[in-house]
Design an enzyme around this catalytic site. Structure first.
Site, PDB file in Angstrom:
ATOM      1  N   LYS A 111      17.119  -4.766  20.129  1.00 31.39           N
ATOM      2  CA  LYS A 111      18.388  -5.343  19.652  1.00 31.39           C
ATOM      3  C   LYS A 111      18.534  -6.833  20.471  1.00 31.39           C
ATOM      4  O   LYS A 111      19.002  -7.757  20.443  1.00 31.39           O
ATOM      5  CB  LYS A 111      19.369  -4.671  19.789  1.00 31.39           C
ATOM      6  CG  LYS A 111      19.572  -3.621  18.736  1.00 31.39           C
ATOM      7  CD  LYS A 111      20.831  -2.732  18.763  1.00 31.39           C
ATOM      8  CE  LYS A 111      20.639  -1.371  17.926  1.00 31.39           C
ATOM      9  NZ  LYS A 111      19.574  -0.548  18.444  1.00 31.39           N
ATOM     10  N   CYS A 222      23.653   5.810  17.265  1.00 32.76           N
ATOM     11  CA  CYS A 222      22.994   6.248  16.018  1.00 32.76           C
ATOM     12  C   CYS A 222      23.262   7.925  16.137  1.00 32.76           C
ATOM     13  O   CYS A 222      22.185   8.733  16.187  1.00 32.76           O
ATOM     14  CB  CYS A 222      21.404   6.289  16.315  1.00 32.76           C
ATOM     15  SG  CYS A 222      20.774   6.689  17.644  1.00 32.76           S
TER      16      CYS A 222
HETATM   17  C1  LIG Z   1      20.463   3.738  22.326  1.00 29.30           C
HETATM   18  S1  LIG Z   1      19.250   3.206  23.640  1.00 29.30           S
HETATM   19  C2  LIG Z   1      19.288   1.640  23.663  1.00 29.30           C
HETATM   20  C3  LIG Z   1      18.504   0.785  22.386  1.00 29.30           C
HETATM   21  C4  LIG Z   1      18.239  -0.539  22.469  1.00 29.30           C
HETATM   22  N1  LIG Z   1      19.622  -1.144  22.274  1.00 29.30           N
HETATM   23  C5  LIG Z   1      17.331  -1.243  21.505  1.00 29.30           C
HETATM   24  O1  LIG Z   1      17.988  -1.331  20.411  1.00 29.30           O
HETATM   25  O2  LIG Z   1      16.196  -1.050  21.772  1.00 29.30           O
HETATM   26  C6  LIG Z   1      20.406   3.377  25.129  1.00 29.30           C
HETATM   27  C7  LIG Z   1      19.843   3.094  26.238  1.00 29.30           C
HETATM   28  O3  LIG Z   1      20.759   2.990  27.210  1.00 29.30           O
HETATM   29  C8  LIG Z   1      20.434   3.396  28.630  1.00 29.30           C
HETATM   30  N2  LIG Z   1      21.620   3.775  29.302  1.00 29.30           N
HETATM   31  C9  LIG Z   1      22.086   5.104  29.625  1.00 29.30           C
HETATM   32  N3  LIG Z   1      22.838   5.029  30.560  1.00 29.30           N
HETATM   33  C10 LIG Z   1      23.032   3.798  31.028  1.00 29.30           C
HETATM   34  C11 LIG Z   1      23.992   3.003  31.686  1.00 29.30           C
HETATM   35  N4  LIG Z   1      24.799   3.646  32.466  1.00 29.30           N
HETATM   36  N5  LIG Z   1      23.838   1.707  32.141  1.00 29.30           N
HETATM   37  C12 LIG Z   1      22.843   0.963  31.591  1.00 29.30           C
HETATM   38  N6  LIG Z   1      21.929   1.473  30.537  1.00 29.30           N
HETATM   39  C13 LIG Z   1      22.029   2.806  30.331  1.00 29.30           C
HETATM   40  C14 LIG Z   1      19.338   4.458  28.092  1.00 29.30           C
HETATM   41  O4  LIG Z   1      18.272   4.423  29.241  1.00 29.30           O
HETATM   42  C15 LIG Z   1      18.886   3.783  26.860  1.00 29.30           C
HETATM   43  O5  LIG Z   1      17.570   2.903  27.070  1.00 29.30           O
END
Ligand SMILES: C[S@@+](CC[C@H](N)C(=O)[O-])C[C@H]1O[C@@H](n2cnc3c(N)ncnc32)[C@H](O)[C@@H]1O
Length: 288
Positions: A111, A222
């Protein structure tokens, strides 16, 4: 799990959901105009059958995934293989050149690549990721796709405190139970879901602090569950922020209204998965 979902979906929708997990999905690719132009990329696709969905997205048959992922043009970042519903999350933020934009949970970067294209690499794009390994993947991907962004290895729960009222637009593509991608067999326990829901509420609170007044935010997951979707938004509506929920443009995909006693949330949508895209939950709000 079944009883939770039965509160949200009709019997027919549940059957369609289950069927959508059984068949491989058609493949959507997002053209990266930061590195290549349409003619160059279409020349790469000349031996394949595809449907052009819009300026950025092309849809291919599921069986062509291997061919696409082995293409030199893919490895060089001319296009990104991305679920169409994921693209719609970034698209609905409506990020423009010269805005100040935050992608709060950014890895692996799909994204962020969308946002940089919509912004034509102009303005300020900040991409944050808390997981170290995923941060390095994000860094590598954004470099390969020519994305101009500041990339931070950080817990986004702290952004609101560190950068209050800084951003025009924020995408919070929250960590979630990924039910819509992985199917019901891999469902998480109730305890894990409650933990995720709490994290999502904290991340949204932090995001709303970092958003300017008049700024806009897209929240997406998702997964299908209320705890990770409506409940997170209801919690924000009950907090100190004044929010206006906004209409989404889902480009004709099949979706249904969020389910909540807060009538504002009727503008949020659950995308119903099918052979062309995954299920997603998307909501857009403006901070008054
Ligand atoms: C659904 S994925 C994101 C996918 C990404 N937006 C894409 O489209 O490629 C959620 C991400 O949030 C990260 N995440 C989890 N907790 C977080 C936090 N407290 N702060 C920042 N990132 C975090 C995870 O490691 C993961 O990579």
């Amino acid at each position: 799990m079944e009883s939770k979902l039965a509160q949200i979906y009709s019997q027919d929708e549940l059957i369609a959901l289950k069927e959508s997990f059984e068949k491989p999905k058609n493949i959507c690719v997002f053209l990266n105009f930061l590195k290549a132009d349409e003619d160059l990329i279409e020349a790469e696709f000349k031996d394949l059958k595809y449907q052009k969905l819009n300026h950025f997205c092309y849809l291919f048959k599921a069986e062509d995934k291997g061919i696409l992922s082995r293409m030199k043009a893919f490895n060089e970042g001319h296009f990104y293989i991305q679920n169409y519903a994921s693209y719609l999350c970034a698209k609905n933020l409506n990020a423009k050149a010269n805005e100040s934009v935050l992608d709060m949970c950014a890895a692996p970067g799909g994204k962020s690549i969308n946002l940089a294209n919509f912004m034509q690499n102009q303005g300020y794009l900040a991409c944050v990721e808390a997981n170290k390994e995923r941060f390095f993947t994000l860094q590598k991907n954004l470099k390969n796709y020519n994305v101009k962004a500041k990339i931070f290895l950080k817990d986004s729960k702290s952004i609101g405190h560190l950068c209050p009222l800084k951003f025009d637009k924020i995408l919070l593509d929250a960590p979630c139970s990924t039910l819509a991608k992985t199917g019901f067999e891999n469902a998480k326990s109730l305890k894990e879901i409650k933990k995720l829901s709490l994290l999502q509420k904290k991340l949204l609170h932090s995001a709303l602090k970092a958003l300017k007044h008049g700024g806009e935010l897209v929240y997406s997951t998702c997964t299908f569950l209320r705890e990770e979707n409506e409940e997170v938004l209801e919690n924000a509506l009950n907090s100190e922020f004044e929010l206006e929920f906004l209409e989404l443009d889902l480009e004709g995909v099949r979706a249904k209204e969020a389910k909540s006693d807060f009538k504002e949330l009727s503008k949020a949508r659950r995308i119903l998965p099918c052979e062309n895209y995954d299920g997603f939950f998307i909501a857009k709000m403006r901070k008054i």
